[in-house]
Design a protein around this motif. Structure first.
Motif, PDB file in Angstrom:
ATOM      1  N   SER A 113      -7.911 -21.456  -8.426  1.00 16.90           N
ATOM      2  CA  SER A 113      -8.336 -19.553  -7.839  1.00 16.90           C
ATOM      3  C   SER A 113      -7.020 -19.605  -6.697  1.00 16.90           C
ATOM      4  N   ALA A 114      -6.461 -18.228  -6.846  1.00 18.09           N
ATOM      5  CA  ALA A 114      -5.384 -16.900  -5.827  1.00 18.09           C
ATOM      6  C   ALA A 114      -5.292 -16.033  -5.656  1.00 18.09           C
ATOM      7  N   ALA A 115      -5.170 -15.500  -4.863  1.00 13.78           N
ATOM      8  CA  ALA A 115      -4.636 -13.619  -4.066  1.00 13.78           C
ATOM      9  C   ALA A 115      -3.261 -14.017  -4.198  1.00 13.78           C
ATOM     10  N   VAL A 116      -3.059 -12.530  -4.720  1.00 15.38           N
ATOM     11  CA  VAL A 116      -1.620 -12.474  -4.302  1.00 15.38           C
ATOM     12  C   VAL A 116      -1.925 -10.395  -4.220  1.00 15.38           C
ATOM     13  N   ASP A 117      -0.696 -10.297  -2.872  1.00 17.40           N
ATOM     14  CA  ASP A 117      -0.772  -8.789  -2.193  1.00 17.40           C
ATOM     15  C   ASP A 117      -0.577  -7.751  -3.384  1.00 17.40           C
ATOM     16  N   THR A 118      -0.963  -6.705  -3.177  1.00 18.25           N
ATOM     17  CA  THR A 118      -0.503  -5.482  -4.622  1.00 18.25           C
ATOM     18  C   THR A 118       0.016  -4.446  -3.130  1.00 18.25           C
ATOM     19  N   VAL A 119       0.132  -3.499  -4.070  1.00 20.91           N
ATOM     20  CA  VAL A 119       1.076  -2.047  -3.618  1.00 20.91           C
ATOM     21  C   VAL A 119      -0.589  -1.503  -2.796  1.00 20.91           C
ATOM     22  N   PRO A 120      -0.704  -0.657  -1.640  1.00 20.38           N
ATOM     23  CA  PRO A 120      -1.952  -0.614  -1.021  1.00 20.38           C
ATOM     24  C   PRO A 120      -2.518   0.863  -1.364  1.00 20.38           C
ATOM     25  N   GLU A 121      -3.262   0.932  -2.081  1.00 22.69           N
ATOM     26  CA  GLU A 121      -3.817   2.498  -2.145  1.00 22.69           C
ATOM     27  C   GLU A 121      -3.861   3.643  -1.434  1.00 22.69           C
ATOM     28  N   ILE A 122      -3.385   4.685  -1.548  1.00 26.58           N
ATOM     29  CA  ILE A 122      -3.170   5.714   0.094  1.00 26.58           C
ATOM     30  C   ILE A 122      -4.612   6.427  -0.041  1.00 26.58           C
ATOM     31  N   LYS A 123      -5.635   6.204   1.158  1.00 26.43           N
ATOM     32  CA  LYS A 123      -6.563   7.259   0.683  1.00 26.43           C
ATOM     33  C   LYS A 123      -6.271   8.789   1.589  1.00 26.43           C
ATOM     34  N   LEU A 124      -6.284   9.783   0.815  1.00 27.67           N
ATOM     35  CA  LEU A 124      -6.126  11.260   1.968  1.00 27.67           C
ATOM     36  C   LEU A 124      -7.023  11.887   2.620  1.00 27.67           C
ATOM     37  N   ASN A 125      -7.832  11.728   3.229  1.00 27.39           N
ATOM     38  CA  ASN A 125      -8.625  12.561   3.570  1.00 27.39           C
ATOM     39  C   ASN A 125      -8.499  14.357   3.384  1.00 27.39           C
ATOM     40  N   LYS A 309       0.167  11.285  14.892  1.00 25.43           N
ATOM     41  CA  LYS A 309      -0.831  10.967  15.432  1.00 25.43           C
ATOM     42  C   LYS A 309      -2.539  11.361  14.555  1.00 25.43           C
ATOM     43  N   GLU A 310      -2.180  13.485  14.507  1.00 26.55           N
ATOM     44  CA  GLU A 310      -3.515  13.577  13.853  1.00 26.55           C
ATOM     45  C   GLU A 310      -4.059  13.222  12.454  1.00 26.55           C
ATOM     46  N   LEU A 311      -2.760  12.910  11.511  1.00 22.85           N
ATOM     47  CA  LEU A 311      -3.070  12.732   9.866  1.00 22.85           C
ATOM     48  C   LEU A 311      -3.239  11.040   9.988  1.00 22.85           C
ATOM     49  N   LEU A 312      -3.057  10.402  11.053  1.00 22.53           N
ATOM     50  CA  LEU A 312      -3.316   9.447  11.191  1.00 22.53           C
ATOM     51  C   LEU A 312      -4.602   9.286  10.642  1.00 22.53           C
ATOM     52  N   ASN A 313      -5.206   9.569  11.340  1.00 21.98           N
ATOM     53  CA  ASN A 313      -7.466  10.293  11.855  1.00 21.98           C
ATOM     54  C   ASN A 313      -7.876  10.426  10.270  1.00 21.98           C
ATOM     55  N   TYR A 314      -7.210  10.450   9.180  1.00 21.98           N
ATOM     56  CA  TYR A 314      -7.442  10.925   7.700  1.00 21.98           C
ATOM     57  C   TYR A 314      -6.755   9.898   7.062  1.00 21.98           C
ATOM     58  N   VAL A 315      -6.319   9.350   7.358  1.00 25.66           N
ATOM     59  CA  VAL A 315      -6.015   7.825   6.738  1.00 25.66           C
ATOM     60  C   VAL A 315      -6.292   6.940   6.154  1.00 25.66           C
ATOM     61  N   GLU A 316      -6.701   6.529   5.317  1.00 26.78           N
ATOM     62  CA  GLU A 316      -7.344   4.938   4.926  1.00 26.78           C
ATOM     63  C   GLU A 316      -6.317   4.462   4.493  1.00 26.78           C
ATOM     64  N   ILE A 317      -5.741   3.087   4.818  1.00 24.04           N
ATOM     65  CA  ILE A 317      -4.587   2.232   3.842  1.00 24.04           C
ATOM     66  C   ILE A 317      -4.927   1.164   4.566  1.00 24.04           C
ATOM     67  N   ASP A 318      -5.396   0.078   3.110  1.00 20.42           N
ATOM     68  CA  ASP A 318      -5.688  -1.177   3.953  1.00 20.42           C
ATOM     69  C   ASP A 318      -4.761  -1.758   3.129  1.00 20.42           C
ATOM     70  N   LEU A 319      -3.459  -2.002   4.406  1.00 14.71           N
ATOM     71  CA  LEU A 319      -2.152  -2.642   4.820  1.00 14.71           C
ATOM     72  C   LEU A 319      -2.017  -4.398   4.497  1.00 14.71           C
ATOM     73  N   PRO A 320      -1.335  -4.836   2.831  1.00 10.98           N
ATOM     74  CA  PRO A 320      -1.239  -6.087   2.430  1.00 10.98           C
ATOM     75  C   PRO A 320      -0.588  -6.760   3.478  1.00 10.98           C
ATOM     76  N   THR A 321      -0.642  -8.131   3.706  1.00 17.32           N
ATOM     77  CA  THR A 321       0.275  -8.667   5.104  1.00 17.32           C
ATOM     78  C   THR A 321       1.496  -8.949   4.408  1.00 17.32           C
ATOM     79  N   THR A 322       1.249  -8.640   3.109  1.00 13.50           N
ATOM     80  CA  THR A 322       3.218  -8.558   3.182  1.00 13.50           C
ATOM     81  C   THR A 322       3.941  -7.620   3.237  1.00 13.50           C
ATOM     82  N   PHE A 323       3.442  -6.116   3.542  1.00  8.99           N
ATOM     83  CA  PHE A 323       3.838  -5.320   3.651  1.00  8.99           C
ATOM     84  C   PHE A 323       4.202  -5.566   5.482  1.00  8.99           C
TER      85      PHE A 323
END
Length: 464
Positions: A113-125, A309-323
């Protein structure tokens, strides 16, 4: 190779990798052959050690561990390639290595069993039609008068004054010697301790209240030339020299001479001496333009900051530890370089005990910076915002001319310039498609201060 994927938090993909019986046996046999050719066992030549003797001498666990290291590395690499995963950073083994050794039977399948970091999906609401408030920085005409008066002061000549006492604004020529004042209850016969560096002869001091430690300058005011006086003063707390921090001091001061500053006339000759301009009017006009631009630039910076700052209220990014780790590394490297340029010994400051603390404190800012950067990149892609090669080259040429004495790597500079110009274009586009209300300078700061001061009260208030 059978691979099962699982979506994990922090933009990770979990992998269940089934290693075939052929591979588990092949790697085990290969490790035995390699060890046979490298390990010295008395009574046997290299490469001629019987298999069972080698395993008995080295131990089954050591042989299995060596084989597993290759199986794990190659298995994860092949799984990532087979599944076409856009992995970043180093893969992580999720299985317990000890459990793998216990479960490893050469010639039988093995699951890791292993895990790899990947480029995150960027959700801009949302990223258009945003609303924010920013402080407007207005041009202050007094800035021009202040800078001109500062230049006049630099060109002032000192003229001796007679027939009066020292006053604020004068320059006093003094002899002085300081000691640390005795504390209450201290033996009166004890010799007072001299202040390190606390004496001077023919010393010129400008009589301004913010000069020297509190009490020193005001003690000179009112003295006449030839007069000697004991002046009490107090070292501030904290103070650069910790031994003197908060200590009371006593100075013996002899005023030898009083001088006053004679300022040059405000005319074209003055303008020519302090600048490249021919007339005072030209100098004033240049300073006005400079400070007006500074105010406008600062206002725009405030607008951009408020919008992001306001933009970040509408952003969802699950950042990988590597980044996050890479961004923290970059931030600490930048800090170290700046401190080093200031002559600070970075090795003494960035000790092994301190670095983990610095990394933890840097993480929130690193996450904020990453979210901003990735969001802007995504907006640039969606809106097809780009910079041209000509724009980049023009800016690179400007910088090369502006800093002729610096050894600039033009290719590296081009990459930095391209990123800066693209970011600027994207932020300008956002400003055009959003609304940022300008409010008086200090108004938002005051609101934030009130909010911060109210937090402790809310936390400690009794709901009953």
């Amino acid at each position: 190779m059978k691979v099962t994927q699982e979506r994990l938090p922090a933009s990770q993909i979990g992998l269940e990798i089934e290693i075939t019986p052929e591979i588990t046996k092949q790697k085990y046999d290969q490790v035995i052959r390699n060890l046979s050719n490298t390990v010295n066992i008395p009574g046997f030549r290299k490469g001629k050690v019987p298999r069972q003797v080698l395993i008995q001498r080295l131990g089954t666990t050591r042989v299995k561990a060596a084989a597993l290291e290759e199986i794990i590395q190659e298995g994860i690499e092949q799984a990532i390639k087979q599944e076409a995963i856009a992995a970043i950073g180093q893969p992580q083994l999720r299985s317990s290595f000890d459990d793998l050794i216990n479960n490893y039977d050469p010639g039988q399948p093995l699951t890791i069993s292993a895990a790899v970091d990947t480029v995150p999906e960027i959700k801009l609401n949302q990223y258009t039609g945003l609303e924010a408030k920013a402080e407007e920085i207005k041009y202050d005409p007094t800035q021009v008068d202040t800078i001109i008066e500062e230049q006049r002061a630099k060109l002032a000549t000192l003229v001796p004054v007679e027939g009066r006492a020292a006053a604020i604004g004068d320059v006093a020529v003094i002899d002085f010697k300081g000691v640390i004042a005795k504390a209450e209850g201290e033996d009166p016969d004890t010799e007072p301790k001299p202040i390190p560096g606390g004496e001077g002869t023919d010393f010129q001091v400008e009589l301004q209240e913010d000069k020297f430690i509190p009490g020193f300058v005001l003690g000179i005011v009112g003295m006449n030339p030839g007069e000697t006086k004991e002046v009490s003063a107090q070292f501030p707390d904290p103070y650069a020299n910790e031994e003197l921090s908060g200590k009371a001091a006593l100075f013996t001061i002899t005023l030898k001479e009083i001088k006053t500053k004679e300022l040059p006339e405000l005319d074209d000759d003055f303008a020519q001496e302090v600048s490249e301009f021919e007339t005072l009017d030209q100098l004033r006009a240049s300073l006005e333009e400079r400070y007006q631009k500074e105010a406008a630039d600062k206002t725009k910076e405030n607008q951009q900051e408020a919008l992001l700052k306001e933009l970040l209220n509408y952003v969802e990014i699950d950042l990988p530890t590597t980044f996050i780790d890479q961004e923290v590394d970059a931030m600490l490297t930048q800090t170290a370089m700046k401190l080093s340029q200031q002559g600070i010994d970075v090795k003494k400051l960035f000790t092994q005990d301190i670095i983990p603390q610095l990394r933890d404190r840097s993480k929130p800012e690193a996450i904020d910076r990453l979210k901003r950067s990735l969001s802007l990149q995504e907006i640039g892609k969606r809106e097809s915002i780009a910079v041209t090669a000509a724009e980049v080259q023009a800016r690179v040429t400007e910088l090369m001319v502006e800093y002729p004495d610096q050894d600039l790597d033009e290719d590296r500079l081009r990459g930095v310039v391209e990123e800066e110009l693209l970011t600027k274009k994207i932020v300008d586009w956002l400003l055009e498609h959003s609304s940022v209300e300008l409010v008086p300078e200090g108004s938002l700061t005051a609101i934030e201060a009130e909010t911060d001061s109210a937090v402790p009260e809310a936390e400690t208030s009794n709901p009953e």
